[in-house]
Design a protein around this motif. Structure first.
Motif, PDB file in Angstrom:
ATOM      1  N   PRO A 156     -64.570   5.485 109.266  1.00 48.76           N
ATOM      2  CA  PRO A 156     -65.954   4.859 109.016  1.00 48.76           C
ATOM      3  C   PRO A 156     -65.780   3.855 108.412  1.00 48.76           C
ATOM      4  CG  PRO A 156     -65.857   7.224 107.788  1.00 48.76           C
ATOM      5  CD  PRO A 156     -64.680   6.772 108.108  1.00 48.76           C
ATOM      6  N   ALA A 157     -66.690   2.686 109.056  1.00 45.52           N
ATOM      7  CA  ALA A 157     -67.152   1.479 108.433  1.00 45.52           C
ATOM      8  C   ALA A 157     -67.331   0.943 107.113  1.00 45.52           C
ATOM      9  CB  ALA A 157     -67.276   0.642 109.114  1.00 45.52           C
ATOM     10  N   ALA A 158     -67.882   1.878 106.417  1.00 43.61           N
ATOM     11  CA  ALA A 158     -68.264   1.862 105.028  1.00 43.61           C
ATOM     12  C   ALA A 158     -66.815   1.919 104.440  1.00 43.61           C
ATOM     13  CB  ALA A 158     -69.538   2.803 104.839  1.00 43.61           C
ATOM     14  N   LEU A 159     -65.972   2.419 104.391  1.00 43.47           N
ATOM     15  CA  LEU A 159     -64.699   2.757 103.829  1.00 43.47           C
ATOM     16  C   LEU A 159     -63.651   1.511 103.822  1.00 43.47           C
ATOM     17  CD1 LEU A 159     -63.354   6.219 105.195  1.00 43.47           C
ATOM     18  CD2 LEU A 159     -64.632   5.426 102.754  1.00 43.47           C
ATOM     19  N   HIS A 160     -63.946   0.776 105.345  1.00 42.31           N
ATOM     20  CA  HIS A 160     -63.103  -0.769 105.246  1.00 42.31           C
ATOM     21  C   HIS A 160     -64.527  -2.309 104.320  1.00 42.31           C
ATOM     22  CE1 HIS A 160     -60.724   0.162 107.975  1.00 42.31           C
ATOM     23  NE2 HIS A 160     -61.361   0.811 109.478  1.00 42.31           N
ATOM     24  N   VAL A 161     -65.325  -0.969 104.498  1.00 46.21           N
ATOM     25  CA  VAL A 161     -66.237  -2.520 103.683  1.00 46.21           C
ATOM     26  C   VAL A 161     -65.783  -2.505 102.425  1.00 46.21           C
ATOM     27  CG1 VAL A 161     -68.312  -2.803 102.787  1.00 46.21           C
ATOM     28  CG2 VAL A 161     -68.094  -2.471 105.387  1.00 46.21           C
ATOM     29  N   ARG A 162     -65.439  -0.714 101.670  1.00 47.48           N
ATOM     30  CA  ARG A 162     -65.413  -0.662 100.581  1.00 47.48           C
ATOM     31  C   ARG A 162     -63.680  -0.886  99.950  1.00 47.48           C
ATOM     32  NH1 ARG A 162     -68.367   2.358  96.887  1.00 47.48           N
ATOM     33  NH2 ARG A 162     -66.392   3.277  95.980  1.00 47.48           N
ATOM     34  N   ASP A 163     -63.015  -0.705 101.062  1.00 44.84           N
ATOM     35  CA  ASP A 163     -61.560  -1.409 100.958  1.00 44.84           C
ATOM     36  C   ASP A 163     -61.538  -2.860 100.570  1.00 44.84           C
ATOM     37  OD1 ASP A 163     -58.739  -0.504 100.361  1.00 44.84           O
ATOM     38  OD2 ASP A 163     -58.596  -1.317 102.693  1.00 44.84           O
ATOM     39  N   GLN A 164     -62.191  -3.335 101.283  1.00 43.45           N
ATOM     40  CA  GLN A 164     -62.049  -4.456 101.185  1.00 43.45           C
ATOM     41  C   GLN A 164     -62.983  -5.636 100.211  1.00 43.45           C
ATOM     42  OE1 GLN A 164     -61.003  -7.439 103.248  1.00 43.45           O
ATOM     43  NE2 GLN A 164     -61.626  -9.087 101.882  1.00 43.45           N
ATOM     44  N   LEU A 165     -64.202  -4.956  99.504  1.00 43.37           N
ATOM     45  CA  LEU A 165     -64.735  -5.058  98.241  1.00 43.37           C
ATOM     46  C   LEU A 165     -63.467  -5.261  96.575  1.00 43.37           C
ATOM     47  CD1 LEU A 165     -67.755  -5.581  96.653  1.00 43.37           C
ATOM     48  CD2 LEU A 165     -68.079  -3.790  96.511  1.00 43.37           C
ATOM     49  N   MET A 166     -62.628  -4.308  97.159  1.00 42.98           N
ATOM     50  CA  MET A 166     -61.843  -3.929  96.094  1.00 42.98           C
ATOM     51  C   MET A 166     -61.054  -5.267  96.231  1.00 42.98           C
ATOM     52  SD  MET A 166     -58.372  -1.360  96.490  1.00 42.98           S
ATOM     53  CE  MET A 166     -58.064  -2.313  97.697  1.00 42.98           C
ATOM     54  N   MET A 167     -60.923  -5.635  97.322  1.00 43.10           N
ATOM     55  CA  MET A 167     -60.031  -6.631  97.597  1.00 43.10           C
ATOM     56  C   MET A 167     -60.415  -7.596  97.128  1.00 43.10           C
ATOM     57  SD  MET A 167     -56.689  -5.351  98.091  1.00 43.10           S
ATOM     58  CE  MET A 167     -56.071  -6.480  99.155  1.00 43.10           C
ATOM     59  N   GLU A 168     -61.744  -8.257  97.352  1.00 43.27           N
ATOM     60  CA  GLU A 168     -62.597  -9.068  96.209  1.00 43.27           C
ATOM     61  C   GLU A 168     -62.469  -9.188  95.339  1.00 43.27           C
ATOM     62  OE1 GLU A 168     -65.837  -9.269  98.870  1.00 43.27           O
ATOM     63  OE2 GLU A 168     -65.053  -9.402 100.689  1.00 43.27           O
ATOM     64  N   GLN A 169     -62.550  -7.987  94.546  1.00 42.19           N
ATOM     65  CA  GLN A 169     -62.675  -7.681  93.244  1.00 42.19           C
ATOM     66  C   GLN A 169     -61.537  -8.327  92.577  1.00 42.19           C
ATOM     67  OE1 GLN A 169     -65.070  -3.397  92.864  1.00 42.19           O
ATOM     68  NE2 GLN A 169     -66.513  -4.791  92.474  1.00 42.19           N
ATOM     69  N   LEU A 170     -60.394  -7.403  93.486  1.00 39.05           N
ATOM     70  CA  LEU A 170     -59.042  -7.962  92.386  1.00 39.05           C
ATOM     71  C   LEU A 170     -58.557  -9.423  92.623  1.00 39.05           C
ATOM     72  CD1 LEU A 170     -57.415  -3.852  93.323  1.00 39.05           C
ATOM     73  CD2 LEU A 170     -58.143  -4.584  91.325  1.00 39.05           C
ATOM     74  N   THR A 171     -59.191  -9.483  93.461  1.00 39.01           N
ATOM     75  CA  THR A 171     -58.426 -11.084  93.162  1.00 39.01           C
ATOM     76  C   THR A 171     -59.151 -12.103  92.322  1.00 39.01           C
ATOM     77  OG1 THR A 171     -58.199 -11.199  96.102  1.00 39.01           O
ATOM     78  CG2 THR A 171     -58.673 -13.441  95.127  1.00 39.01           C
ATOM     79  N   ASP A 172     -60.221 -11.788  92.137  1.00 36.65           N
ATOM     80  CA  ASP A 172     -61.296 -12.624  91.938  1.00 36.65           C
ATOM     81  C   ASP A 172     -61.200 -11.876  89.922  1.00 36.65           C
ATOM     82  OD1 ASP A 172     -62.361 -13.458  93.922  1.00 36.65           O
ATOM     83  OD2 ASP A 172     -64.311 -12.123  93.145  1.00 36.65           O
ATOM     84  N   LEU A 173     -60.229 -11.322  89.484  1.00 38.07           N
ATOM     85  CA  LEU A 173     -59.644 -10.693  88.253  1.00 38.07           C
ATOM     86  C   LEU A 173     -59.466 -11.725  87.520  1.00 38.07           C
ATOM     87  CD1 LEU A 173     -58.509  -6.882  87.859  1.00 38.07           C
ATOM     88  CD2 LEU A 173     -60.870  -8.038  87.370  1.00 38.07           C
ATOM     89  N   LYS A 174     -59.986 -11.641  86.605  1.00 38.71           N
ATOM     90  CA  LYS A 174     -59.117 -12.860  85.268  1.00 38.71           C
ATOM     91  C   LYS A 174     -58.525 -12.128  83.852  1.00 38.71           C
ATOM     92  CE  LYS A 174     -60.494 -15.765  88.006  1.00 38.71           C
ATOM     93  NZ  LYS A 174     -59.455 -16.380  88.969  1.00 38.71           N
ATOM     94  N   SER A 175     -57.241 -12.355  83.760  1.00 34.37           N
ATOM     95  CA  SER A 175     -56.928 -11.571  82.418  1.00 34.37           C
ATOM     96  C   SER A 175     -57.543 -12.551  81.275  1.00 34.37           C
ATOM     97  CB  SER A 175     -56.038 -11.289  82.511  1.00 34.37           C
ATOM     98  OG  SER A 175     -54.592 -12.402  82.407  1.00 34.37           O
TER      99      SER A 175
END
Length: 244
Positions: free
Chosen positions: A186-205
């Motif tokens: 389902p397209a919604a799963l791809h959207v959630r996966d892409q959102l995860m990637m964006e969130q992890l990319t933006d993480l600042k430790s």
């Protein structure tokens, strides 16, 4: 295993251990397979119990859903007084039992696509107070875990379930799973996966903590990969902790 049981405890000195379980493929008769799973799980737990007092490194891989969760749960409740490095692959519960792994420094978890709750309620902190390195791999659609990790980095404690890392942590490594197939999902799963990637990319430790966000994993044999990393670590290589 019988040889281990017959060996007196003072001679049973096992420092490094790799265990891998796997299913034997498609089975039509389910009853024998259930029995096999039960025996397999019992054998794994018994080996871990016998080896636990002296183990320094342990790599455990289970590709059998009927075995992995119960065996890993039992593993996390077993006392490993000398264990310093642990790698787990399977659908794992979260370590939370206090005092079981007091010297553990490096923990690699793989097999839970969205381990939301791992950093909450102080479970990891209590179970692994000496932890300096944490690697979580095989993530997919893990939006809530990404937010949990950000909360831990930010030190936000005003949540009903605050997220935090063990006090000695120095390096956190995150690796997403290989991409979802373009068709059949389902397209919604791809959207959630892409959102995860964006969130992890933006993480600042925070200062003093290194955060490594690795490229997506490629399809590979997990047992072979984990064994290769385990052997490399015994030789002093960075193996799964190498991030560049």
């Amino acid at each position: 295993m019988s040889k281990l049981e017959l060996t007196p405890p003072h001679l049973r000195f096992i420092r490094h251990l790799f265990i891998s379980t796997h299913s034997n493929g498609e089975v039509t008769d389910q009853e024998p397979r259930k029995l096999s799973n039960g025996l397999e799980s019992t054998a794994v737990i018994r080996i871990l119990t016998l080896a636990a007092p002296t183990l320094e490194t342990l790599s455990f891989v289970s590709t059998s859903p009927a075995v992995s969760t119960s065996s890993i749960s039992r593993l996390f409740r077993t006392s490993f007084p000398r264990l310093r490095e642990l790698s787990i692959s399977g659908f794992y519960p979260f370590p939370s039992s206090p005092g079981k792994m007091p010297l553990l420094e490096r923990l690699h978890l793989h097999g839970n696509r969205n381990p939301h709750g791992l950093l909450q309620l102080g479970g990891l902190d209590n179970a692994c107070p000496s932890l300096t390195h944490l690697r979580v791999s095989g993530l997919s659609m893990a939006v809530s875990f990404s937010m949990e990790l950000q909360d831990a980095f930010n030190g936000m404690e005003n949540s009903p379930f605050p997220s935090k890392l063990p006090p000695r942590i120095r390096h956190v490594v995150v690796e997403p799973a290989h991409p979802l197939p373009l068709s059949g999902k389902p397209a919604a799963l791809h959207v959630r996966d892409q959102l995860m990637m964006e969130q992890l990319t933006d993480l600042k430790s925070p200062e003093g903590l290194k955060f490594s966000f690795l490229p997506r994993a490629v399809n590979q044999s997990i047992p072979e990969s984990f064994k290769k990393d385990w052997l490399a670590r015994l030789c002093g290589a960075e193996a799964c902790w190498m991030t560049s």
